[in-house]
Design a protein around this motif. Structure first.
Motif, PDB file in Angstrom:
ATOM      1  N   LEU A   1       6.434  17.523  23.410  1.00  0.00           N
ATOM      2  CA  LEU A   1       5.379  16.629  23.890  1.00  0.00           C
ATOM      3  C   LEU A   1       5.090  15.539  22.871  1.00  0.00           C
ATOM      4  CD1 LEU A   1       3.031  16.022  25.949  1.00  0.00           C
ATOM      5  CD2 LEU A   1       1.608  17.537  24.523  1.00  0.00           C
ATOM      6  N   ALA A   2       5.064  15.894  21.592  1.00  0.00           N
ATOM      7  CA  ALA A   2       4.717  14.942  20.535  1.00  0.00           C
ATOM      8  C   ALA A   2       5.153  15.499  19.195  1.00  0.00           C
ATOM      9  CB  ALA A   2       3.210  14.681  20.522  1.00  0.00           C
ATOM     10  N   GLY A   3       5.268  14.602  18.210  1.00  0.00           N
ATOM     11  CA  GLY A   3       5.519  14.986  16.830  1.00  0.00           C
ATOM     12  C   GLY A   3       4.357  14.558  15.958  1.00  0.00           C
ATOM     13  N   LEU A   4       3.955  15.412  15.024  1.00  0.00           N
ATOM     14  CA  LEU A   4       2.803  15.139  14.166  1.00  0.00           C
ATOM     15  C   LEU A   4       3.240  14.695  12.776  1.00  0.00           C
ATOM     16  CD1 LEU A   4       0.422  18.172  14.903  1.00  0.00           C
ATOM     17  CD2 LEU A   4       0.535  15.949  16.056  1.00  0.00           C
ATOM     18  N   CYS A   5       2.489  13.746  12.208  1.00  0.00           N
ATOM     19  CA  CYS A   5       2.646  13.355  10.808  1.00  0.00           C
ATOM     20  C   CYS A   5       1.257  12.988  10.291  1.00  0.00           C
ATOM     21  CB  CYS A   5       3.613  12.189  10.664  1.00  0.00           C
ATOM     22  SG  CYS A   5       3.945  11.759   8.941  1.00  0.00           S
ATOM     23  N   LEU A   6       0.531  13.989   9.791  1.00  0.00           N
ATOM     24  CA  LEU A   6      -0.880  13.813   9.426  1.00  0.00           C
ATOM     25  C   LEU A   6      -1.053  13.715   7.915  1.00  0.00           C
ATOM     26  CD1 LEU A   6      -2.422  16.370  11.967  1.00  0.00           C
ATOM     27  CD2 LEU A   6      -1.859  13.936  12.290  1.00  0.00           C
ATOM     28  N   LEU A   7      -0.227  12.892   7.284  1.00  0.00           N
ATOM     29  CA  LEU A   7      -0.294  12.705   5.836  1.00  0.00           C
ATOM     30  C   LEU A   7      -1.668  12.190   5.417  1.00  0.00           C
ATOM     31  CD1 LEU A   7       3.123  10.908   5.255  1.00  0.00           C
ATOM     32  CD2 LEU A   7       2.619  13.320   4.865  1.00  0.00           C
ATOM     33  N   HIS A   8      -2.125  12.644   4.240  1.00  0.00           N
ATOM     34  CA  HIS A   8      -3.374  12.145   3.665  1.00  0.00           C
ATOM     35  C   HIS A   8      -3.141  10.778   3.008  1.00  0.00           C
ATOM     36  CE1 HIS A   8      -5.437  16.365   3.293  1.00  0.00           C
ATOM     37  NE2 HIS A   8      -4.967  16.118   4.507  1.00  0.00           N
ATOM     38  N   ASP A   9      -4.223  10.138   2.633  1.00  0.00           N
ATOM     39  CA  ASP A   9      -4.150   8.817   2.009  1.00  0.00           C
ATOM     40  C   ASP A   9      -3.869   8.974   0.517  1.00  0.00           C
ATOM     41  OD1 ASP A   9      -4.256   6.120   1.558  1.00  0.00           O
ATOM     42  OD2 ASP A   9      -6.437   5.965   1.663  1.00  0.00           O
ATOM     43  N   GLN A  10      -2.612   9.286   0.187  1.00  0.00           N
ATOM     44  CA  GLN A  10      -2.181   9.494  -1.193  1.00  0.00           C
ATOM     45  C   GLN A  10      -1.297   8.327  -1.620  1.00  0.00           C
ATOM     46  OE1 GLN A  10      -2.789  12.144  -3.231  1.00  0.00           O
ATOM     47  NE2 GLN A  10      -3.715  13.643  -1.837  1.00  0.00           N
ATOM     48  N   ALA A  11      -1.392   7.981  -2.913  1.00  0.00           N
ATOM     49  CA  ALA A  11      -0.662   6.815  -3.408  1.00  0.00           C
ATOM     50  C   ALA A  11       0.840   6.925  -3.178  1.00  0.00           C
ATOM     51  CB  ALA A  11      -0.950   6.625  -4.897  1.00  0.00           C
ATOM     52  N   ASN A  12       1.411   8.134  -3.329  1.00  0.00           N
ATOM     53  CA  ASN A  12       2.857   8.251  -3.184  1.00  0.00           C
ATOM     54  C   ASN A  12       3.309   8.179  -1.732  1.00  0.00           C
ATOM     55  OD1 ASN A  12       1.527  10.852  -3.034  1.00  0.00           O
ATOM     56  ND2 ASN A  12       3.550  11.784  -2.888  1.00  0.00           N
ATOM     57  N   PHE A  13       2.385   8.337  -0.773  1.00  0.00           N
ATOM     58  CA  PHE A  13       2.748   8.213   0.638  1.00  0.00           C
ATOM     59  C   PHE A  13       2.657   6.768   1.140  1.00  0.00           C
ATOM     60  CE2 PHE A  13       0.936  12.749   1.232  1.00  0.00           C
ATOM     61  CZ  PHE A  13       2.138  13.309   0.852  1.00  0.00           C
ATOM     62  N   ARG A  14       1.803   5.949   0.512  1.00  0.00           N
ATOM     63  CA  ARG A  14       1.487   4.630   1.084  1.00  0.00           C
ATOM     64  C   ARG A  14       2.700   3.708   1.218  1.00  0.00           C
ATOM     65  NH1 ARG A  14      -3.302   4.353  -2.927  1.00  0.00           N
ATOM     66  NH2 ARG A  14      -4.704   5.896  -1.988  1.00  0.00           N
ATOM     67  N   PRO A  15       3.590   3.619   0.233  1.00  0.00           N
ATOM     68  CA  PRO A  15       4.664   2.632   0.375  1.00  0.00           C
ATOM     69  C   PRO A  15       5.890   3.132   1.129  1.00  0.00           C
ATOM     70  CG  PRO A  15       4.794   3.623  -1.780  1.00  0.00           C
ATOM     71  CD  PRO A  15       3.599   4.234  -1.103  1.00  0.00           C
ATOM     72  N   SER A  16       5.884   4.397   1.562  1.00  0.00           N
ATOM     73  CA  SER A  16       7.114   5.003   2.076  1.00  0.00           C
ATOM     74  C   SER A  16       7.051   5.236   3.576  1.00  0.00           C
ATOM     75  CB  SER A  16       7.365   6.353   1.386  1.00  0.00           C
ATOM     76  OG  SER A  16       7.409   6.205  -0.009  1.00  0.00           O
ATOM     77  N   MET A  17       8.211   5.209   4.179  1.00  0.00           N
ATOM     78  CA  MET A  17       8.346   5.613   5.569  1.00  0.00           C
ATOM     79  C   MET A  17       8.536   7.126   5.614  1.00  0.00           C
ATOM     80  SD  MET A  17       8.546   5.218   8.791  1.00  0.00           S
ATOM     81  CE  MET A  17       8.682   3.439   9.017  1.00  0.00           C
ATOM     82  N   ALA A  18       7.703   7.826   6.354  1.00  0.00           N
ATOM     83  CA  ALA A  18       7.893   9.257   6.567  1.00  0.00           C
ATOM     84  C   ALA A  18       9.060   9.434   7.532  1.00  0.00           C
ATOM     85  CB  ALA A  18       6.626   9.884   7.123  1.00  0.00           C
ATOM     86  N   THR A  19      10.166   9.956   7.029  1.00  0.00           N
ATOM     87  CA  THR A  19      11.372  10.046   7.848  1.00  0.00           C
ATOM     88  C   THR A  19      11.135  10.854   9.115  1.00  0.00           C
ATOM     89  OG1 THR A  19      12.610  10.006   5.773  1.00  0.00           O
ATOM     90  CG2 THR A  19      13.834  10.566   7.751  1.00  0.00           C
TER      91      THR A  19
END
Length: 371
Positions: A262-280
């Motif tokens: 039905l759907a895929g989840l990606c509930l990353l928090h607002d962390q500096a190492n997540f901001r510039p990257s694409m979550a594959t």
């Protein structure tokens, strides 16, 4: 034409890592390269494969948490004894840069997977007071690495961290021509999926709360290992029947589990190492025809909005996630249309089949520079 050879080395990544094994190494083998793949096979409880033409697997110690000295020592000894017989060395962990000084090596390439310094600041195994100094030390190592080795970058945003231009090999995916439509009932339920490593910073606690609140006939399936507090959290939820946790699966099996969700989840928090990257994982969802629910980190939010293939929810939200999923469950045709949009967008912009030749060409050019 002369056959190229490369020593690919990791002491951290799972030997079945999608970027390392199933995209980069597969592309090199397809192009006729000989590949020595040194990875922590036994550290992950695996037997090295012996039936892949052109691939020579080598077992090295696994680095985990604070226990990294033996792995670095083993990596350095491997580089000393085996690297000279190759045209190129491809490193996949930043700490491996510490294993290279003083060795007579062919050209060395560091594949920059993430914002390493930002990641250090959230590593649970690094004591809190040491995280900021450790991040500063990593930045210094990066600057030194740029002068000593060649770089490949996994995201265009990483170019801002370095002074010179470097080839970019994005974390794209292999896209099927005709994915299964989203929102297919399987074993009596509509599945919501999560694919990837599980930590609190990656939304493990929110996913458990979402799983508890899903409407009848909708169930969360979590695919991937857990680290830190997330391990106990997911284990307890699975034991109580709140969700299905499959743990680590080989990459090809894991992505097949996305089909028809039905759907895929990606509930990353607002962390500096997540901001510039694409979550594959988000690219994987859309590429398999599954709409995504993501938090408003810039890159993944931009992908969902450009593709029109999902929903953006606030950080650390649960009610909003459940509302989106319940709406799609009540109107599965909407979920299928969103999934089709995502597939079309990713097939055009993020398909590894379109980019793998650029990767092989980049390595071939670097190998041609000689020692």
């Amino acid at each position: 034409m002369r056959v190229r050879s490369v020593l690919v080395l990791t002491v951290v990544h799972h030997p079945d890592d999608s970027r390392v094994r199933h995209r980069q190494i597969a592309a090199l083998l397809d192009a006729g390269w000989r590949v020595t793949y040194a990875a922590p096979w036994s550290g992950y409880g695996l037997e090295p494969p012996t039936d892949v033409p052109g691939l020579d697997p080598v077992d090295v110690p696994r680095a985990r948490g604070r226990h990294r000295t033996a792995a670095l020592r083993g990596a350095r000894e491997l580089l000393r004894s085996r690297a000279g017989g190759h045209d190129l060395v491809l490193l996949h962990d930043p700490e491996l840069l510490l294993a290279t000084p003083g060795l007579d090596l062919p050209p060395v390439v560091w594949d920059v997977h993430e914002d390493t310094a930002a990641a250090v600041e959230v590593r649970p195994w690094i004591p809190g007071p040491l995280r900021r100094p450790a991040a500063a030390a990593v930045r210094s190592v990066e600057r030194l690495a740029e002068r000593r080795v060649h770089l490949l970058l996994a995201d265009h945003h990483y170019t801002q961290r370095f002074r010179r231009p470097h080839p970019v090999v994005p974390n794209v995916v292999s896209v099927p021509d005709r994915p299964q439509p989203a929102a297919q009932v399987q074993d009596g339920v509509l599945r919501v999926v999560y694919l990837g490593s599980n930590t609190l910073e990656r939304g493990a606690a929110e996913m458990v709360q979402v799983a508890r609140a899903l409407p009848d006939g909708v169930r969360l399936e979590v695919i991937g290992p857990a680290h830190g507090s997330a391990d106990g959290l997911l284990r307890e939820a699975a034991d109580h029947g709140v969700l299905d946790w499959l743990g680590f699966l080989p990459a090809d099996e894991a992505v097949r589990r996305l089909d028809g969700a039905l759907a895929g989840l990606c509930l990353l928090h607002d962390q500096a190492n997540f901001r510039p990257s694409m979550a594959t994982k988000v690219v994987e969802y859309l590429g398999r025809g599954v709409p995504a629910v993501v938090t408003p980190l810039p890159v993944q939010q931009d992908l969902v909005r450009r593709s029109g293939a999902g929903a953006v929810v606030p950080f650390e939200a649960t009610t909003e996630v459940v509302d989106v999923l319940a709406g799609w469950a009540a109107d599965p045709d909407q979920a299928r249309e969103l999934g089709l949009r995502g597939h079309r967008y990713v097939a055009e912009h993020h398909d590894w089949e379109r980019l793998k030749t650029d990767f092989v060409t980049a390595l071939d050019t670097i190998a041609g520079t000689g020692r």
